[in-house]
Enzyme design. Structure first.
Site, PDB file in Angstrom:
ATOM      1  N   LYS A  14      20.295 -28.789 -17.166  1.00 41.61           N
ATOM      2  CA  LYS A  14      20.228 -30.208 -17.556  1.00 41.61           C
ATOM      3  C   LYS A  14      18.780 -30.634 -17.853  1.00 41.61           C
ATOM      4  O   LYS A  14      18.532 -31.323 -18.835  1.00 41.61           O
ATOM      5  CB  LYS A  14      20.799 -31.108 -16.453  1.00 41.61           C
ATOM      6  CG  LYS A  14      22.260 -30.833 -16.126  1.00 41.61           C
ATOM      7  CD  LYS A  14      22.823 -31.859 -15.154  1.00 41.61           C
ATOM      8  CE  LYS A  14      22.167 -31.848 -13.777  1.00 41.61           C
ATOM      9  NZ  LYS A  14      22.468 -30.667 -12.954  1.00 41.61           N
ATOM     10  N   ARG A  89      26.828 -38.744  -9.677  1.00 37.70           N
ATOM     11  CA  ARG A  89      27.202 -37.528  -8.972  1.00 37.70           C
ATOM     12  C   ARG A  89      28.385 -37.742  -8.026  1.00 37.70           C
ATOM     13  O   ARG A  89      28.796 -36.798  -7.349  1.00 37.70           O
ATOM     14  CB  ARG A  89      26.019 -37.062  -8.132  1.00 37.70           C
ATOM     15  CG  ARG A  89      25.302 -35.831  -8.677  1.00 37.70           C
ATOM     16  CD  ARG A  89      24.060 -35.665  -7.825  1.00 37.70           C
ATOM     17  NE  ARG A  89      23.563 -34.332  -7.772  1.00 37.70           N
ATOM     18  CZ  ARG A  89      22.494 -33.903  -8.455  1.00 37.70           C
ATOM     19  NH1 ARG A  89      21.897 -34.681  -9.311  1.00 37.70           N
ATOM     20  NH2 ARG A  89      22.047 -32.689  -8.270  1.00 37.70           N
ATOM     21  N   ARG A 128      13.661 -20.224 -10.459  1.00 42.72           N
ATOM     22  CA  ARG A 128      12.937 -21.485 -10.627  1.00 42.72           C
ATOM     23  C   ARG A 128      12.102 -21.786  -9.370  1.00 42.72           C
ATOM     24  O   ARG A 128      10.998 -22.299  -9.450  1.00 42.72           O
ATOM     25  CB  ARG A 128      13.939 -22.622 -10.886  1.00 42.72           C
ATOM     26  CG  ARG A 128      13.295 -23.966 -11.163  1.00 42.72           C
ATOM     27  CD  ARG A 128      14.291 -24.968 -11.713  1.00 42.72           C
ATOM     28  NE  ARG A 128      14.995 -25.684 -10.661  1.00 42.72           N
ATOM     29  CZ  ARG A 128      15.998 -26.542 -10.868  1.00 42.72           C
ATOM     30  NH1 ARG A 128      16.430 -26.764 -12.094  1.00 42.72           N
ATOM     31  NH2 ARG A 128      16.578 -27.160  -9.863  1.00 42.72           N
ATOM     32  N   ARG A 134       9.598 -26.635  -5.806  1.00 38.36           N
ATOM     33  CA  ARG A 134      10.691 -27.387  -5.167  1.00 38.36           C
ATOM     34  C   ARG A 134      11.236 -26.586  -4.002  1.00 38.36           C
ATOM     35  O   ARG A 134      11.806 -25.511  -4.178  1.00 38.36           O
ATOM     36  CB  ARG A 134      11.798 -27.657  -6.195  1.00 38.36           C
ATOM     37  CG  ARG A 134      11.510 -28.870  -7.039  1.00 38.36           C
ATOM     38  CD  ARG A 134      12.618 -29.133  -8.016  1.00 38.36           C
ATOM     39  NE  ARG A 134      13.923 -29.293  -7.387  1.00 38.36           N
ATOM     40  CZ  ARG A 134      15.016 -29.625  -8.041  1.00 38.36           C
ATOM     41  NH1 ARG A 134      14.964 -29.850  -9.330  1.00 38.36           N
ATOM     42  NH2 ARG A 134      16.162 -29.748  -7.409  1.00 38.36           N
ATOM     43  N   ARG A 146      24.018 -27.149  -2.122  1.00 39.46           N
ATOM     44  CA  ARG A 146      23.992 -28.045  -3.290  1.00 39.46           C
ATOM     45  C   ARG A 146      25.172 -27.755  -4.197  1.00 39.46           C
ATOM     46  O   ARG A 146      25.797 -28.676  -4.739  1.00 39.46           O
ATOM     47  CB  ARG A 146      22.669 -27.881  -4.041  1.00 39.46           C
ATOM     48  CG  ARG A 146      21.526 -28.606  -3.328  1.00 39.46           C
ATOM     49  CD  ARG A 146      20.176 -28.040  -3.664  1.00 39.46           C
ATOM     50  NE  ARG A 146      19.839 -28.144  -5.073  1.00 39.46           N
ATOM     51  CZ  ARG A 146      18.938 -27.369  -5.680  1.00 39.46           C
ATOM     52  NH1 ARG A 146      18.307 -26.431  -4.996  1.00 39.46           N
ATOM     53  NH2 ARG A 146      18.682 -27.540  -6.950  1.00 39.46           N
TER      54      ARG A 146
HETATM   55  P1  ADP Z   1      19.610 -30.145  -9.246  1.00 43.20           P
HETATM   56  O1  ADP Z   1      20.526 -30.641 -10.317  1.00 43.20           O
HETATM   57  O2  ADP Z   1      18.943 -28.870  -9.586  1.00 43.20           O
HETATM   58  O3  ADP Z   1      20.226 -30.163  -7.871  1.00 43.20           O
HETATM   59  P2  ADP Z   1      18.231 -32.700  -9.109  1.00 43.20           P
HETATM   60  O4  ADP Z   1      16.789 -32.873  -9.356  1.00 43.20           O
HETATM   61  O5  ADP Z   1      19.189 -33.370 -10.022  1.00 43.20           O
HETATM   62  O6  ADP Z   1      18.392 -31.135  -9.145  1.00 43.20           O
HETATM   63  O7  ADP Z   1      18.595 -33.155  -7.618  1.00 43.20           O
HETATM   64  C1  ADP Z   1      17.898 -32.727  -6.490  1.00 43.20           C
HETATM   65  C2  ADP Z   1      18.468 -33.368  -5.227  1.00 43.20           C
HETATM   66  O8  ADP Z   1      18.313 -34.807  -5.310  1.00 43.20           O
HETATM   67  C3  ADP Z   1      19.974 -33.178  -5.006  1.00 43.20           C
HETATM   68  O9  ADP Z   1      20.255 -31.981  -4.321  1.00 43.20           O
HETATM   69  C4  ADP Z   1      20.322 -34.431  -4.170  1.00 43.20           C
HETATM   70  O10 ADP Z   1      19.956 -34.262  -2.813  1.00 43.20           O
HETATM   71  C5  ADP Z   1      19.425 -35.495  -4.747  1.00 43.20           C
HETATM   72  N1  ADP Z   1      20.084 -36.272  -5.825  1.00 43.20           N
HETATM   73  C6  ADP Z   1      19.737 -36.281  -7.144  1.00 43.20           C
HETATM   74  N2  ADP Z   1      20.535 -37.111  -7.836  1.00 43.20           N
HETATM   75  C7  ADP Z   1      21.437 -37.625  -6.958  1.00 43.20           C
HETATM   76  C8  ADP Z   1      22.541 -38.527  -7.065  1.00 43.20           C
HETATM   77  N3  ADP Z   1      22.888 -39.064  -8.242  1.00 43.20           N
HETATM   78  N4  ADP Z   1      23.246 -38.817  -5.940  1.00 43.20           N
HETATM   79  C9  ADP Z   1      22.901 -38.299  -4.760  1.00 43.20           C
HETATM   80  N5  ADP Z   1      21.885 -37.438  -4.588  1.00 43.20           N
HETATM   81  C10 ADP Z   1      21.145 -37.104  -5.664  1.00 43.20           C
END
Ligand code: ADP
Length: 192
Positions: A14, A89, A128, A134, A146
């Protein structure tokens, strides 16, 4: 406004595809992951709360991310459209987003869902993790959590948009350019 959700499990590409789509279509990027990491970097109360969940690979509570998105929508009144990345999400986030967009007299044009197998996801995230800085990408059990959160809570968001006939699945394996072209083709079909 032309609003898109880029959807898919962690590691599905993404972030990479978002950057290319923003350049091509001039949309405003709203990545809840990026917004949360910025809150953490600035050590805000929101960031400190969110970090506890993110470090465990769990979703941050809905009200926290919905509040963040609501603020971002208000502070960007004059954009061509939004590219939502990593949001919504959960079903509650999807319903909240629809209401917020309705207030702005707009809606989601399409959800583009990247499909990638779990083994490929874990492989990509561990790679990554070697360079992204991260911490949630370096520990395999956090990565699996996750993906589990995605399976248990996030996948249903695609069913929600599917009920409005707004979901298109794109194969998320192959070259970055191939995937980008497939995404653009779907966007161009819907843009006037
Ligand atoms: P990835 O898609 O690789 O998990 P993101 O940067 O989108 O990476 O998200 C990292 C973390 O941030 C997630 O594991 C979650 O804990 C939190 N997070 C991100 N977006 C949301 C969301 N919309 N709702 C709840 N938690 C979120």
């Amino acid at each position: 406004m032309f609003n898109i959700i880029l959807f898919g499990p962690p590691g599905s590409g993404k972030g990479t595809q978002s950057q290319k789509l923003l350049e091509k279509y001039g949309l405003k990027h709203l990545s809840t992951g990026d917004l949360l990491r910025s809150e953490i970097a600035h050590q805000t109360p929101l960031g400190i709360e969110a970090k506890n969940f993110m470090d465990k690979g769990q979703l941050v509570p809905d009200e926290v991310v919905i509040g963040m998105i609501s603020t971002a929508l208000e502070t960007n009144p004059d954009v061509a459209g939004f590219l939502f990345d990593g949001f919504p999400r959960t079903a509650a986030q999807a319903e909240a987003l629809d209401k917020l967009l309705q207030l702005k007299k707009t809606s989601i044009a399409v959800m583009l869902a990247l499909d990638v197998s779990e083994e490929e996801l874990v492989k990509r995230l561990l790679i990554r993790g070697q360079s992204s800085g991260r911490s949630d990408d370096t520990n395999e059990s956090v990565i699996r959590s996750r993906i589990e959160e995605y399976e248990n809570k996030t996948k249903a968001v695609a069913d929600y948009y599917n009920s409005f006939d707004k979901v298109v699945h794109i194969k998320g394996e192959g070259s970055v350019e191939e995937i980008f072209d497939a995404l653009c083709a779907e966007i161009d079909k819907r843009k006037e």
